[in-house]
Design an enzyme around this catalytic site. Structure first.
Site, short mmCIF file in Angstrom:
data_model
loop_
_atom_site.label_atom_id
_atom_site.label_comp_id
_atom_site.label_asym_id
_atom_site.label_seq_id
_atom_site.Cartn_x
_atom_site.Cartn_y
_atom_site.Cartn_z
N TYR A 1 1.03 1.69 13.31
CA TYR A 1 1.48 2.65 12.30
C TYR A 1 1.35 4.07 12.84
O TYR A 1 0.31 4.43 13.40
CB TYR A 1 0.56 2.63 11.07
CG TYR A 1 0.45 1.37 10.30
CD1 TYR A 1 1.16 1.21 9.12
CD2 TYR A 1 -0.40 0.36 10.71
CE1 TYR A 1 1.02 0.06 8.36
CE2 TYR A 1 -0.54 -0.79 9.96
CZ TYR A 1 0.16 -0.94 8.79
OH TYR A 1 0.03 -2.07 8.05
N LYS B 1 5.44 6.67 6.81
CA LYS B 1 4.97 5.76 7.84
C LYS B 1 6.11 5.37 8.76
O LYS B 1 7.23 5.16 8.32
CB LYS B 1 4.43 4.46 7.22
CG LYS B 1 3.26 4.62 6.30
CD LYS B 1 2.88 3.28 5.68
CE LYS B 1 1.74 3.44 4.71
NZ LYS B 1 1.41 2.17 4.05
N HIS C 1 0.82 -1.21 0.00
CA HIS C 1 0.00 0.00 0.00
C HIS C 1 0.85 1.26 0.00
O HIS C 1 1.97 1.27 0.50
CB HIS C 1 -0.88 0.04 1.26
CG HIS C 1 -1.73 -1.17 1.44
ND1 HIS C 1 -1.86 -1.78 2.65
CD2 HIS C 1 -2.47 -1.89 0.57
CE1 HIS C 1 -2.67 -2.83 2.53
NE2 HIS C 1 -3.05 -2.92 1.27
N ASP D 1 -6.12 -6.52 -2.13
CA ASP D 1 -4.65 -6.61 -2.20
C ASP D 1 -4.20 -7.61 -3.26
O ASP D 1 -3.20 -7.39 -3.94
CB ASP D 1 -4.08 -6.99 -0.84
CG ASP D 1 -4.16 -5.86 0.17
OD1 ASP D 1 -4.65 -4.76 -0.17
OD2 ASP D 1 -3.74 -6.07 1.33
#
Length: 176
Positions: free
Chosen positions: A132, A72, A62, A169
């Site tokens: 995250y 991130k 992603h 995904d």
């Protein structure tokens, strides 16, 4: 905190330097000042958790597109995961390269994923909890991904008896 460059341009491994005693340990997981000293400007706008019930769960790859790319910081607070960064930035010196780091509750490592780099992971243990910290708010219209098994990337994922991946995904397009 120990901050070490990874093979992907702009990506870093952050290792805690815990203070240990009879109670356990205490360590900094995030320090804006230490990141800034390395030239990493990171403002946290959102924090997310991902609970993964079974080993072999694969999430990703992603990223968030312009004009809302996200940086991130990814950590594993319980269990273990094979964490992958794939450089999909056409102007990057490490374009189409990937790297992986094992994140676990035991090693307390964090990965700094620069904007424009696709990110994903495969869990190595049941009940793995990934944390995250994000530099941008989630913008569904700019959320994107690349296929986890794209031959142009050639990512070598851990073997597992039962890989679990959702339809979205599994169906991301291949890199053109």
């Amino acid at each position: 905190m120990k901050i070490t460059p990874l093979p992907i341009d702009g990506a870093f491994l952050i290792e805690q330097e815990p203070y240990k005693d009879e109670r356990g340990y205490f360590a900094r997981q995030f320090c804006k000042k230490e990141l800034a000293a390395r030239g990493l400007d990171f403002d946290i706008r959102q924090c997310n958790v991902s609970l993964n019930l079974q080993a072999g769960t694969l999430r990703g790859l992603h990223y968030q597109k312009e004009p809302f790319p996200e940086i991130k910081l990814v950590s594993c607070f319980r269990g273990a995961a094979y964490d992958v960064l794939a450089d999909i930035r056409p102007n990057s010196p490490t374009y189409l390269q990937w790297t992986a780091v094992e994140l676990s509750q035991d090693n307390a490592k964090t990965v700094y994923v620069p904007a424009g780099v696709a990110h994903g992971f495969q869990t190595l243990k049941d009940d793995t909890l990934i944390y995250y910290q994000l530099s941008e708010f989630f913008m569904p219209d700019y959320y994107a991904g690349v296929r986890w098994n794209d031959p142009k990337l050639g990512i070598v994922w851990p073997e597992c008896d039962c890989r679990i991946i959702n339809e979205r995904d599994a169906a991301y397009e291949l890199i053109k």
